[in-house]
Design a protein around this motif. Structure first.
Motif, PDB file in Angstrom:
ATOM      1  N   ASP A 268     -19.035  -5.641 -27.998  1.00  0.00           N
ATOM      2  CA  ASP A 268     -20.252  -5.213 -28.688  1.00  0.00           C
ATOM      3  C   ASP A 268     -21.344  -6.275 -28.713  1.00  0.00           C
ATOM      4  O   ASP A 268     -22.519  -5.958 -28.819  1.00  0.00           O
ATOM      5  CB  ASP A 268     -19.900  -4.812 -30.131  1.00  0.00           C
ATOM      6  CG  ASP A 268     -18.895  -3.672 -30.155  1.00  0.00           C
ATOM      7  OD1 ASP A 268     -17.942  -3.722 -30.947  1.00  0.00           O
ATOM      8  OD2 ASP A 268     -19.066  -2.723 -29.348  1.00  0.00           O
ATOM      9  N   ILE A 269     -20.945  -7.550 -28.617  1.00  0.00           N
ATOM     10  CA  ILE A 269     -21.940  -8.631 -28.716  1.00  0.00           C
ATOM     11  C   ILE A 269     -21.695  -9.691 -27.638  1.00  0.00           C
ATOM     12  O   ILE A 269     -21.451 -10.854 -27.931  1.00  0.00           O
ATOM     13  CB  ILE A 269     -21.936  -9.283 -30.120  1.00  0.00           C
ATOM     14  CG1 ILE A 269     -20.511  -9.686 -30.540  1.00  0.00           C
ATOM     15  CG2 ILE A 269     -22.529  -8.336 -31.160  1.00  0.00           C
ATOM     16  CD1 ILE A 269     -20.472 -10.658 -31.686  1.00  0.00           C
ATOM     17  N   PRO A 270     -21.817  -9.355 -26.355  1.00  0.00           N
ATOM     18  CA  PRO A 270     -21.492 -10.319 -25.301  1.00  0.00           C
ATOM     19  C   PRO A 270     -22.589 -11.338 -24.988  1.00  0.00           C
ATOM     20  O   PRO A 270     -22.345 -12.326 -24.291  1.00  0.00           O
ATOM     21  CB  PRO A 270     -21.267  -9.410 -24.094  1.00  0.00           C
ATOM     22  CG  PRO A 270     -22.194  -8.248 -24.349  1.00  0.00           C
ATOM     23  CD  PRO A 270     -22.194  -8.044 -25.845  1.00  0.00           C
ATOM     24  N   GLU A 271     -23.788 -11.107 -25.503  1.00  0.00           N
ATOM     25  CA  GLU A 271     -24.915 -11.965 -25.121  1.00  0.00           C
ATOM     26  C   GLU A 271     -24.664 -13.412 -25.523  1.00  0.00           C
ATOM     27  O   GLU A 271     -24.323 -13.705 -26.663  1.00  0.00           O
ATOM     28  CB  GLU A 271     -26.205 -11.459 -25.782  1.00  0.00           C
ATOM     29  CG  GLU A 271     -26.639 -10.068 -25.348  1.00  0.00           C
ATOM     30  CD  GLU A 271     -25.851  -8.958 -26.006  1.00  0.00           C
ATOM     31  OE1 GLU A 271     -25.841  -7.845 -25.470  1.00  0.00           O
ATOM     32  OE2 GLU A 271     -25.226  -9.217 -27.065  1.00  0.00           O
ATOM     33  N   GLY A 272     -24.843 -14.306 -24.577  1.00  0.00           N
ATOM     34  CA  GLY A 272     -24.671 -15.733 -24.827  1.00  0.00           C
ATOM     35  C   GLY A 272     -23.255 -16.230 -24.595  1.00  0.00           C
ATOM     36  O   GLY A 272     -22.983 -17.417 -24.758  1.00  0.00           O
ATOM     37  N   TYR A 273     -22.381 -15.297 -24.202  1.00  0.00           N
ATOM     38  CA  TYR A 273     -20.977 -15.648 -23.975  1.00  0.00           C
ATOM     39  C   TYR A 273     -20.534 -15.196 -22.582  1.00  0.00           C
ATOM     40  O   TYR A 273     -21.087 -14.265 -22.021  1.00  0.00           O
ATOM     41  CB  TYR A 273     -20.071 -14.956 -25.004  1.00  0.00           C
ATOM     42  CG  TYR A 273     -20.391 -15.235 -26.445  1.00  0.00           C
ATOM     43  CD1 TYR A 273     -21.225 -14.382 -27.170  1.00  0.00           C
ATOM     44  CD2 TYR A 273     -19.862 -16.341 -27.092  1.00  0.00           C
ATOM     45  CE1 TYR A 273     -21.526 -14.623 -28.493  1.00  0.00           C
ATOM     46  CE2 TYR A 273     -20.148 -16.589 -28.422  1.00  0.00           C
ATOM     47  CZ  TYR A 273     -20.979 -15.722 -29.117  1.00  0.00           C
ATOM     48  OH  TYR A 273     -21.261 -15.974 -30.440  1.00  0.00           O
ATOM     49  N   SER A 274     -19.517 -15.863 -22.071  1.00  0.00           N
ATOM     50  CA  SER A 274     -18.811 -15.387 -20.892  1.00  0.00           C
ATOM     51  C   SER A 274     -17.330 -15.685 -21.114  1.00  0.00           C
ATOM     52  O   SER A 274     -16.959 -16.364 -22.072  1.00  0.00           O
ATOM     53  CB  SER A 274     -19.331 -16.061 -19.617  1.00  0.00           C
ATOM     54  OG  SER A 274     -19.109 -17.464 -19.681  1.00  0.00           O
ATOM     55  N   VAL A 275     -16.493 -15.120 -20.257  1.00  0.00           N
ATOM     56  CA  VAL A 275     -15.051 -15.312 -20.403  1.00  0.00           C
ATOM     57  C   VAL A 275     -14.423 -15.554 -19.048  1.00  0.00           C
ATOM     58  O   VAL A 275     -15.010 -15.284 -18.000  1.00  0.00           O
ATOM     59  CB  VAL A 275     -14.366 -14.086 -21.078  1.00  0.00           C
ATOM     60  CG1 VAL A 275     -14.758 -13.973 -22.539  1.00  0.00           C
ATOM     61  CG2 VAL A 275     -14.674 -12.815 -20.316  1.00  0.00           C
ATOM     62  N   SER A 276     -13.202 -16.055 -19.118  1.00  0.00           N
ATOM     63  CA  SER A 276     -12.442 -16.297 -17.902  1.00  0.00           C
ATOM     64  C   SER A 276     -10.979 -16.006 -18.181  1.00  0.00           C
ATOM     65  O   SER A 276     -10.433 -16.424 -19.199  1.00  0.00           O
ATOM     66  CB  SER A 276     -12.601 -17.757 -17.459  1.00  0.00           C
ATOM     67  OG  SER A 276     -11.728 -18.055 -16.395  1.00  0.00           O
ATOM     68  N   ARG A 277     -10.376 -15.266 -17.241  1.00  0.00           N
ATOM     69  CA  ARG A 277      -8.936 -15.022 -17.356  1.00  0.00           C
ATOM     70  C   ARG A 277      -8.328 -15.181 -15.975  1.00  0.00           C
ATOM     71  O   ARG A 277      -8.220 -14.236 -15.208  1.00  0.00           O
ATOM     72  CB  ARG A 277      -8.644 -13.641 -17.924  1.00  0.00           C
ATOM     73  CG  ARG A 277      -7.166 -13.504 -18.311  1.00  0.00           C
ATOM     74  CD  ARG A 277      -6.940 -12.408 -19.243  1.00  0.00           C
ATOM     75  NE  ARG A 277      -5.539 -12.287 -19.607  1.00  0.00           N
ATOM     76  CZ  ARG A 277      -4.983 -11.152 -19.986  1.00  0.00           C
ATOM     77  NH1 ARG A 277      -5.720 -10.058 -20.041  1.00  0.00           N
ATOM     78  NH2 ARG A 277      -3.701 -11.122 -20.322  1.00  0.00           N
ATOM     79  N   GLU A 278      -7.889 -16.383 -15.687  1.00  0.00           N
ATOM     80  CA  GLU A 278      -7.287 -16.716 -14.397  1.00  0.00           C
ATOM     81  C   GLU A 278      -5.775 -16.529 -14.413  1.00  0.00           C
ATOM     82  O   GLU A 278      -5.165 -16.293 -13.369  1.00  0.00           O
ATOM     83  CB  GLU A 278      -7.626 -18.159 -14.030  1.00  0.00           C
ATOM     84  CG  GLU A 278      -9.115 -18.404 -13.834  1.00  0.00           C
ATOM     85  CD  GLU A 278      -9.668 -17.604 -12.666  1.00  0.00           C
ATOM     86  OE1 GLU A 278      -8.989 -17.501 -11.624  1.00  0.00           O
ATOM     87  OE2 GLU A 278     -10.789 -17.067 -12.790  1.00  0.00           O
ATOM     88  N   LYS A 279      -5.190 -16.628 -15.598  1.00  0.00           N
ATOM     89  CA  LYS A 279      -3.753 -16.402 -15.756  1.00  0.00           C
ATOM     90  C   LYS A 279      -3.537 -15.411 -16.892  1.00  0.00           C
ATOM     91  O   LYS A 279      -4.350 -15.318 -17.807  1.00  0.00           O
ATOM     92  CB  LYS A 279      -3.039 -17.725 -16.071  1.00  0.00           C
ATOM     93  CG  LYS A 279      -3.047 -18.715 -14.931  1.00  0.00           C
ATOM     94  CD  LYS A 279      -2.218 -19.945 -15.274  1.00  0.00           C
ATOM     95  CE  LYS A 279      -2.186 -20.907 -14.096  1.00  0.00           C
ATOM     96  NZ  LYS A 279      -1.371 -22.113 -14.397  1.00  0.00           N
ATOM     97  N   LYS A 280      -2.447 -14.699 -16.813  1.00  0.00           N
ATOM     98  CA  LYS A 280      -2.195 -13.633 -17.776  1.00  0.00           C
ATOM     99  C   LYS A 280      -2.146 -14.152 -19.203  1.00  0.00           C
ATOM    100  O   LYS A 280      -2.597 -13.493 -20.137  1.00  0.00           O
ATOM    101  CB  LYS A 280      -0.872 -12.940 -17.434  1.00  0.00           C
ATOM    102  CG  LYS A 280      -0.616 -11.671 -18.220  1.00  0.00           C
ATOM    103  CD  LYS A 280       0.647 -10.985 -17.738  1.00  0.00           C
ATOM    104  CE  LYS A 280       0.863  -9.660 -18.459  1.00  0.00           C
ATOM    105  NZ  LYS A 280       2.093  -8.978 -17.980  1.00  0.00           N
ATOM    106  N   GLU A 281      -1.605 -15.339 -19.390  1.00  0.00           N
ATOM    107  CA  GLU A 281      -1.396 -15.832 -20.752  1.00  0.00           C
ATOM    108  C   GLU A 281      -2.624 -16.515 -21.355  1.00  0.00           C
ATOM    109  O   GLU A 281      -2.628 -16.818 -22.547  1.00  0.00           O
ATOM    110  CB  GLU A 281      -0.219 -16.807 -20.777  1.00  0.00           C
ATOM    111  CG  GLU A 281      -0.454 -18.111 -20.027  1.00  0.00           C
ATOM    112  CD  GLU A 281      -0.050 -18.040 -18.565  1.00  0.00           C
ATOM    113  OE1 GLU A 281       0.079 -16.905 -18.038  1.00  0.00           O
ATOM    114  OE2 GLU A 281       0.133 -19.117 -17.955  1.00  0.00           O
ATOM    115  N   ARG A 282      -3.651 -16.740 -20.573  1.00  0.00           N
ATOM    116  CA  ARG A 282      -4.780 -17.558 -21.044  1.00  0.00           C
ATOM    117  C   ARG A 282      -6.102 -16.813 -20.916  1.00  0.00           C
ATOM    118  O   ARG A 282      -6.416 -16.245 -19.871  1.00  0.00           O
ATOM    119  CB  ARG A 282      -4.824 -18.846 -20.228  1.00  0.00           C
ATOM    120  CG  ARG A 282      -5.823 -19.877 -20.719  1.00  0.00           C
ATOM    121  CD  ARG A 282      -5.752 -21.120 -19.827  1.00  0.00           C
ATOM    122  NE  ARG A 282      -4.446 -21.752 -19.900  1.00  0.00           N
ATOM    123  CZ  ARG A 282      -4.126 -22.703 -20.751  1.00  0.00           C
ATOM    124  NH1 ARG A 282      -5.009 -23.154 -21.625  1.00  0.00           N
ATOM    125  NH2 ARG A 282      -2.916 -23.227 -20.730  1.00  0.00           N
TER     126      ARG A 282
END
Lengths: 108, 117
Positions: B59-73
């Motif tokens: 709902d509020i992604p502005e100013g953020y990004s994410v990374s999921r290179e491994k299932k647990e992290r």
């Protein structure tokens, strides 16, 4: 957009008094609803979910589709019930939309 | 016992800094979520991921990004921190089961309280 409304930011009750934490949701088909709780200095955790129709720590919640409500109730409040309570409903992709929360304060 | 851990309990950063918040779960959950928790606003979903390298805006992604290179992290990145990103950040994970019609419980980490000066 799915909405979950908790009208009370703070609810204060005396020990032994009944508790009702209000939750209303925006209508959309057959919702799946939950109550999560966060005790002081602890993690947010699931308290109960409507499909289980169970009582946890003396709390119950009934889904009322006509009133689009899922109020949390307990007949006799205990001091250890003091916490932050969040109502939530499921959305797509296993997402959950949370309400703004109600802080329950049980006065000894 | 499901365990969701977050890299820091408290973090203080300056405006404009790049900030990384890390979350690790040890229960082989497919779904992972990042929320911010603010008084009076409750929990608001920033991003979530339902598989490695997959992400969806919340709902509020502005100013953020994410990374999921491994299932647990699952990492939350503030590209250029601002004071209005001062908040408590909660990570959560849940199991996804093929064919299951109901939603699985989300398990939460202890939270990271981020202050941006």
């Amino acid at each position: 957009a799915q909405r979950v409304t908790q009208p009370e930011k703070l609810l204060s009750v005396f020990k032994g008094a009944p508790v009702e934490l209000k939750c209303n949701y925006s209508y959309s088909g057959s919702p799946e609803l939950f109550w999560y709780v966060q005790y002081s200095r602890q993690r947010l955790q699931l308290l109960l979910r409507h499909i289980s129709r169970e009582s946890i720590k003396g709390f119950t919640a009934d889904l009322n589709k006509g009133e689009t409500s899922f109020h949390l109730k307990k007949p006799f409040a205990q001091e250890e019930d003091s916490a932050m309570y969040y109502c939530a409903r499921a959305g797509g992709y296993q997402k959950v939309t949370f309400g703004t929360g109600t802080k329950l304060q049980v006065i000894p | 016992d499901v365990k969701v851990t977050q890299s820091s309990r408290y973090l203080v950063k300056r405006t404009g800094e790049k900030v990384f918040l890390e979350c690790v779960q040890d229960m082989d959950h497919e779904n992972m979520f990042w929320y911010r928790q603010d008084p009076g606003l409750g929990l608001r979903l920033i991003y979530f991921s339902y598989d490695v390298k997959m992400k969806e805006k919340g709902d509020i992604p502005e100013g953020y990004s994410v990374s999921r290179e491994k299932k647990e992290r699952f990492s939350l990145i503030l590209e250029s921190a601002s004071t209005n990103q001062t908040s408590m950040y909660l990570c959560a994970s849940s199991l996804w089961e093929l064919g299951r019609s109901s939603y699985n419980e989300q398990f939460f980490g202890p939270g990271t309280r981020l202050t941006v000066l």
